[in-house]
Design an enzyme around this catalytic site. Structure first.
Site, mmCIF file in Angstrom:
data_model
loop_
_atom_site.group_PDB
_atom_site.id
_atom_site.type_symbol
_atom_site.label_atom_id
_atom_site.label_comp_id
_atom_site.label_asym_id
_atom_site.label_seq_id
_atom_site.Cartn_x
_atom_site.Cartn_y
_atom_site.Cartn_z
ATOM 1 N N ASP A 1 -45.001 -7.523 -23.462
ATOM 2 C CA ASP A 1 -45.370 -7.068 -25.082
ATOM 3 C C ASP A 1 -46.759 -6.520 -24.192
ATOM 4 O OD1 ASP A 1 -43.222 -6.928 -26.488
ATOM 5 O OD2 ASP A 1 -44.199 -9.547 -26.851
ATOM 6 N N LYS B 1 -39.030 -15.755 -29.887
ATOM 7 C CA LYS B 1 -39.965 -15.667 -28.182
ATOM 8 C C LYS B 1 -40.643 -17.350 -27.958
ATOM 9 C CE LYS B 1 -41.536 -10.771 -29.476
ATOM 10 N NZ LYS B 1 -42.002 -9.828 -28.859
#
Ligand code: ATR
Length: 276
Positions: A102, A66
């Protein structure tokens, strides 16, 4: 050839994302290919470039890429900038646009699916790695009144607090100080302790029956923390499967401009996994 999408991670073999996106696409009759690509960190940049060269339209990024994805993007959403990580990639003419879904995925799971109002909530966030950074700003945006971040390595918690301080009332605390804190209304486990040898060690005084316990993991990865929450009397316990489906829905919305229904997809995954 169908438009191509992919999840990049290491490992990704057990990822549920291909199933989730296939079900979303089916809801709208969209033809798309979504595959999981297992790529080691040193090959990530090259693999992503090849995917773009071969006509890849968009992607998801999971552990451990990420932050690397964040660094490779040509443009970033505000929430990706604050989180310092990217889980969603969208192909543009100039390169990859990065976003992170997220945090909003967690907030939508807690508020829309489970009906919690986070306004005024006093919350403890365990961990200061990628997962914690992804959700912390979104929790503050959703109205959390006080966010305390505790992490095994105190310097990482301090760094995360410094990065998101503008988003709201957030502070770091030492693990050793936890015994002095009164029970929280919500505790979110964003550590990867379940993947480590050393389990989390938490004082029971952090929680009571009113505390909402949330683990960002699901299945076995959520067992230790949610068992602890049961032991200390938390009546409400939520694992990360709902968040997984919600973050996927946000990615899908970015790619296609369409918001999929998530409840039926989550129910199917819960049935398959026999999860809580
Ligand atoms: P992720 O992307 O899953 O968040 P990460 O960025 O490596 O993974 O972050 C892992 C987090 O879990 C970190 O906050 C880490 O603490 P450190 O900063 O001290 O490394 C935390 N963590 C991992 N194992 C742990 C354990 N056994 N006990 C407590 N915290 C742990």
């Amino acid at each position: 050839m169908n438009p191509r999408y992919a999840l990049f991670g290491h490992p990704v073999a057990h990822s549920l994302s291909p199933q989730i996106h296939a079900q979303f696409a089916q809801q709208f009759g969209i033809a798309m290919d979504y595959v999981a690509i297992d790529v080691a960190p040193d090959a990530f940049a090259q693999t992503l470039q090849k995917f773009a060269d071969d006509g890849g339209w968009g992607g998801n990024v999971t552990v451990p890429h990420k932050q690397a994805a964040f660094a490779l993007c040509d443009s970033l959403s505000g929430r990706a900038q604050r989180a310092g990580s990217v889980n969603t990639l969208l192909r543009t003419e100039s390169g990859w646009h990065g976003d992170t879904t997220d945090g909003i995925g967690l907030v939508r799971d807690l508020t829309i699916r489970h009906g919690y109002d986070l306004h005024g909530c006093r919350a403890l966030l365990l961990g200061a790695g990628g997962a914690a950074a992804g959700v912390a700003p979104a929790l503050l945006d959703a109205g959390v009144r006080e966010l305390v971040i505790v992490n095994r390595t105190q310097a990482n918690a301090a760094a995360l607090v410094a990065r998101i301080a503008e988003a709201g009332n957030v502070r770091a605390c030492e693990w050793s100080e936890l015994t002095a804190l009164r029970p929280f209304e919500m505790i979110v486990n964003a550590t990867s302790a379940a993947r480590a040898v050393q389990p989390l060690s938490l004082p029971s005084s952090l929680a009571n029956s009113q505390t909402l316990a949330v683990d960002l993991g699901y299945g076995n990865a959520a067992d230790d923390f949610l068992s602890w929450a049961t032991t200390v009397g938390c009546e409400a316990r939520i694992d990360g499967l709902g968040m997984l489906v919600e973050q996927a829905a946000e990615s899908f919305l970015l790619w296609h401009g369409l918001r999929p229904q998530t409840n039926s997809v989550l129910a199917r995954l819960q049935n398959l996994a026999g999860t809580r």
